[in-house]
Structures are given as structure tokens and as C-alpha cells.
Design a protein around this motif. Structure first.
Motif, short mmCIF file in Angstrom:
data_model
loop_
_atom_site.label_atom_id
_atom_site.label_comp_id
_atom_site.label_asym_id
_atom_site.label_seq_id
_atom_site.Cartn_x
_atom_site.Cartn_y
_atom_site.Cartn_z
N GLU A 118 -37.10 16.45 -10.87
CA GLU A 118 -36.19 15.33 -10.68
C GLU A 118 -34.77 15.76 -11.06
O GLU A 118 -34.57 16.67 -11.88
N LEU A 119 -33.79 15.09 -10.50
CA LEU A 119 -32.41 15.30 -10.93
C LEU A 119 -32.14 14.45 -12.17
O LEU A 119 -32.49 13.28 -12.22
N ALA A 120 -31.52 15.07 -13.15
CA ALA A 120 -31.21 14.38 -14.41
C ALA A 120 -29.78 14.71 -14.82
O ALA A 120 -29.27 15.79 -14.52
N ALA A 121 -29.15 13.76 -15.49
CA ALA A 121 -27.78 13.97 -15.96
C ALA A 121 -27.73 15.07 -17.01
O ALA A 121 -28.59 15.14 -17.89
N ILE A 122 -26.76 15.95 -16.92
CA ILE A 122 -26.53 16.98 -17.93
C ILE A 122 -25.74 16.34 -19.06
O ILE A 122 -24.69 15.75 -18.83
N PRO A 123 -26.25 16.39 -20.29
CA PRO A 123 -25.55 15.74 -21.40
C PRO A 123 -24.11 16.24 -21.54
O PRO A 123 -23.83 17.42 -21.36
N GLY A 124 -23.23 15.33 -21.85
CA GLY A 124 -21.84 15.67 -22.01
C GLY A 124 -20.95 14.70 -21.25
O GLY A 124 -21.41 13.72 -20.66
N GLU A 125 -19.66 14.98 -21.24
CA GLU A 125 -18.69 14.13 -20.58
C GLU A 125 -18.67 14.40 -19.06
O GLU A 125 -19.07 15.48 -18.62
N PRO A 126 -18.23 13.43 -18.24
CA PRO A 126 -18.01 13.71 -16.82
C PRO A 126 -17.03 14.87 -16.65
O PRO A 126 -16.18 15.10 -17.52
N ILE A 127 -17.15 15.61 -15.56
CA ILE A 127 -16.21 16.70 -15.36
C ILE A 127 -14.86 16.20 -14.87
O ILE A 127 -13.87 16.93 -14.91
N LEU A 128 -14.81 14.93 -14.42
CA LEU A 128 -13.54 14.36 -13.97
C LEU A 128 -13.60 12.84 -14.08
O LEU A 128 -14.63 12.23 -13.79
N ARG A 129 -12.49 12.24 -14.49
CA ARG A 129 -12.28 10.80 -14.37
C ARG A 129 -11.16 10.60 -13.36
O ARG A 129 -10.13 11.27 -13.43
N THR A 130 -11.38 9.69 -12.42
CA THR A 130 -10.44 9.50 -11.33
C THR A 130 -10.16 8.01 -11.13
O THR A 130 -10.75 7.17 -11.81
N ASN A 131 -9.23 7.68 -10.23
CA ASN A 131 -8.85 6.28 -9.99
C ASN A 131 -8.27 5.64 -11.26
O ASN A 131 -8.57 4.51 -11.60
N LEU A 132 -7.44 6.40 -11.95
CA LEU A 132 -6.94 5.97 -13.24
C LEU A 132 -5.82 4.93 -13.12
O LEU A 132 -4.93 5.05 -12.27
N GLU A 133 -5.86 3.93 -13.99
CA GLU A 133 -4.84 2.90 -13.99
C GLU A 133 -3.48 3.51 -14.31
O GLU A 133 -3.34 4.32 -15.23
N GLY A 134 -2.48 3.13 -13.55
CA GLY A 134 -1.13 3.64 -13.75
C GLY A 134 -0.77 4.80 -12.85
O GLY A 134 0.42 5.09 -12.67
N ASP A 135 -1.76 5.46 -12.25
CA ASP A 135 -1.49 6.57 -11.34
C ASP A 135 -1.09 6.01 -9.98
O ASP A 135 -1.73 5.09 -9.47
N THR A 136 -0.04 6.54 -9.37
CA THR A 136 0.43 6.06 -8.07
C THR A 136 0.41 7.15 -7.02
O THR A 136 1.04 7.02 -5.98
N SER A 137 -0.34 8.23 -7.24
CA SER A 137 -0.34 9.34 -6.31
C SER A 137 -1.23 9.06 -5.10
O SER A 137 -2.05 8.13 -5.11
N TRP A 138 -1.09 9.87 -4.06
CA TRP A 138 -1.87 9.71 -2.83
C TRP A 138 -3.36 9.91 -3.08
O TRP A 138 -4.19 9.37 -2.36
N ASP A 139 -3.70 10.68 -4.13
CA ASP A 139 -5.11 10.97 -4.44
C ASP A 139 -5.54 10.38 -5.77
O ASP A 139 -6.28 10.99 -6.53
N ARG A 140 -5.09 9.17 -6.03
CA ARG A 140 -5.51 8.50 -7.26
C ARG A 140 -7.04 8.48 -7.38
O ARG A 140 -7.60 8.73 -8.44
N LEU A 141 -7.73 8.19 -6.27
CA LEU A 141 -9.19 8.24 -6.23
C LEU A 141 -9.61 9.52 -5.53
O LEU A 141 -9.20 9.78 -4.39
N LYS A 142 -10.43 10.32 -6.19
CA LYS A 142 -10.87 11.62 -5.66
C LYS A 142 -12.39 11.58 -5.45
O LYS A 142 -13.13 11.19 -6.35
N TYR A 143 -12.85 12.04 -4.28
CA TYR A 143 -14.28 12.02 -3.96
C TYR A 143 -14.53 13.05 -2.85
O TYR A 143 -13.64 13.82 -2.48
N GLY A 144 -15.76 13.10 -2.31
CA GLY A 144 -16.05 14.00 -1.21
C GLY A 144 -15.83 15.46 -1.56
O GLY A 144 -15.34 16.25 -0.75
N MET A 145 -16.24 15.90 -2.74
CA MET A 145 -15.87 17.22 -3.27
C MET A 145 -16.73 18.34 -2.69
O MET A 145 -17.94 18.21 -2.56
#
Length: 318
Positions: free
Chosen positions: A246-273
């Protein structure tokens, strides 16, 4: 395509003063990633690339580097198109990869995943992608196409008759596993199906049921361990196969947080990696945020593998 009703959108509690400015300057994500400020594949008005260009897959064939990506334009049909590059950052668009009059399906087709299949005598390429029977049917199957040179692609063959999205293929010794996401109730789950020696799929099964909405998948490796990166609630989360398969989460923090409040860039939300591991680059979709009907473009970042994995615990990975 980001406006999937099956994706639960989360709101991160990161409204600290000045966070958007710090993020745009690179201070927030200066650890593993170094983001370019502009897209490498941009929208093109009055074309098949006018509304979204997304879901890149990058590979090398000889001295040429290719990107296959999903394009959505004025006629409202998703297509897979090609671009070429000499440096991994400056791309020249080459247009459609298929003669659509010869396709066995009439709907949109997107989410390409390309891999090189090498043997002692030859090297070829395989592309897996999602397609729909008609424009109104949505995605109805996972298809496979092959290429001898990475440029000319053969007639697609449907290998999964299910409304799957974003396929990736994992190689572990003699085991070949196709993963894709599929709607189950209000969430997307990840299904896995092993491929036999002639590439035909065996029985599929659910290997990951999330507690929150997930959408796109990425793949990279650490010390030969395949790591599946899942976009979930504005984060990129690392998963691995455990001893039970089965797939299971690897303990630890996410490798990225995206869609952050206050960011106004073209890629504020990042996906499709898509991780290009030979040169430590990640190609991805960027858009202003959830709910935008147009504006998805493709960006690139470099990453430092050692920093990406330094706080992860791989002891439960098979």
C-alpha cells in the motif's frame, strides 16, 4: 483543468504578516527549491494554448530534450502538444503530437507521462495518458503510445477502461506498476495495476485512500526508493510503498506548501509536478489559485535532493 469538483480545497493557516513577500522573494522556500520567476510554457491567445498549458513530462532523446504537455484552447478540447529545448528552460513549441483524424477517441486527451524503455539492443519511449471517448464524456480510459525516437508517436492503445487521471509508471526490479487517480465518492483515490511482461495490465486495486482531496501525482527516487508525490490541500506530500504493497505517507513535513495567503505571483498554486531527476529540475503547473477558469502555465524549478529528503523517515518503505 484545476477546477475538479472532486478536489477538496484546504485553507492553510499561514496568514502571518509579510509571508507573501517572503515567499515571492524565495525566502520561504529557499530550502530544496529555486523557482524561476516566469513560465517556460506560456499561454498563446487565439490558439490551442490560449486558456491552459499544463501537466508537463520532460525527457531526452539523443541530444534533444522534449516536453509533452496538455493544452486547452479556444475550441475547448484538451490535447497533448510538444515543445523542445536545448537548455531545459527555453522551449520552442512544436504543436500536436497526433493526427486527430486517426484517433480512436474524439474527446480530450491530457496528463502525459513519458518514460524511456532501454534494453541491451535498443531504446524506445512509452507515453501513458488519459483520454475521453467524446468531448462530453470526460476521461474514460488510460492510453499508451510508443515512440522509437521520442518525436513521432504511434497510434494510442487503451489499456485501462476507467475514468483515471494523471498516470505514472514505477519500475522496481522486474515489477512494473501503473498508478493513477480515480474518483471515489467525494475524493480521488490512487489505484495501482501491475503490468505484465508485454505491458498488459493485470487487476487494479486501490492503494491509497486520502483523508483529504488529492489531484496530481509526481514521481522521484531516493536511494532507489520510489517516492510518489501527491498534491493534497495546497501541499505536496511524499508517499512510498510499505511492506503490504500500500502507499503510505512518509513521516515528516510536506515537501512544499503552496497557494499561500499574500502571494500574488502567477504560480501561487503549484501542481501537476514532473521531476526530471537527471538534472534535478521539477516542471509544474502554476496558476493564481483555486477556481480560476483559465491561466494555467508551466514553470520550472531546480531542487536539491539532499535537502528535499533530509527530514524524512524511510524506515517503513519497502
Amino acid at each position: 483543468m484545476k477546477q475538479s469538483s472532486k478536489v477538496a480545497v484546504g485553507v492553510l493557516a499561514l496568514a502571518a504578516a509579510g509571508l507573501g513577500v517572503a515567499y515571492k522573494s524565495g525566502a520561504f522556500n529557499q530550502g530544496p527549491f529555486d523557482w524561476m520567476s516566469e513560465p517556460v510554457i506560456k499561454l498563446q491567445p487565439g490558439s490551442q494554448d490560449s486558456l491552459h498549458v499544463e501537466y508537463p513530462s520532460v525527457y531526452a532523446a539523443g541530444s534533444t530534450h522534449y516536453m509533452l504537455y496538455s493544452a486547452y484552447g479556444d475550441d475547448r478540447r484538451w490535447r497533448i502538444e510538444m515543445a523542445t529545448t536545448s537548455d531545459g528552460e527555453t522551449f520552442v513549441k512544436q504543436g500536436n503530437i497526433f493526427d486527430e483524424s486517426k484517433l480512436a477517441f474524439a474527446g480530450g486527451y491530457a496528463f502525459p507521462f513519458v518514460r524511456n524503455v532501454a534494453s541491451e539492443k535498443s531504446s524506445s519511449y512509452e507515453m501513458y495518458f488519459a483520454a475521453g471517448d467524446s468531448i462530453t464524456s470526460g476521461y474514460t480510459g488510460i492510453y499508451k503510445s510508443t515512440s522509437a525516437n521520442g518525436f513521432a508517436w504511434g497510434a494510442p492503445e487503451r489499456i485501462i477502461q476507467e475514468s483515471g487521471l494523471d498516470p505514472i509508471v514505477i519500475s522496481e526490479g522486474d515489477r512494473e506498476t501503473l498508478l493513477y487517480t480515480v474518483a471515489s465518492g467525494d475524493l480521488n483515490v490512487i489505484k495501482a495495476v501491475e503490468l505484465n511482461k508485454d505491458g498488459k495490465p493485470l487487476q487494479s486495486r486501490v492503494v491509497y485512500t486520502p483523508q483529504q482531496g488529492i489531484y496530481t501525482l509526481g514521481l522521484l527516487h531516493w536511494q532507489e526508493i520510489p517516492i510518489v508525490i501527491v498534491e493534497a490541500a495546497d501541499t505536496w506530500l511524499p508517499l512510498c510503498f510499505n511492506a503490504s504493497g500500500e502507499l503510505a505517507a512518509i513521516p515528516g513535513e510536506p515537501i512544499l506548501r503552496t497557494n499561500l495567503e499574500g502571494d500574488t505571483s502567477w504560480d501561487r498554486l503549484k501542481y501537476g509536478m514532473f521531476f526530471s531527476e537527471t538534472n534535478s529540475k521539477v516542471y509544474y503547473n502554476g496558476i493564481e489559485g483555486h477556481g480560476f477558469e483559465q491561466g494555467g502555465q508551466i514553470g520550472v524549478a531546480t531542487y536539491k535532493p539532499a535537502k528535499l529528503f533530509q527530514n524524512m523517515d524511510f524506515s517503513s518503505c519497502r
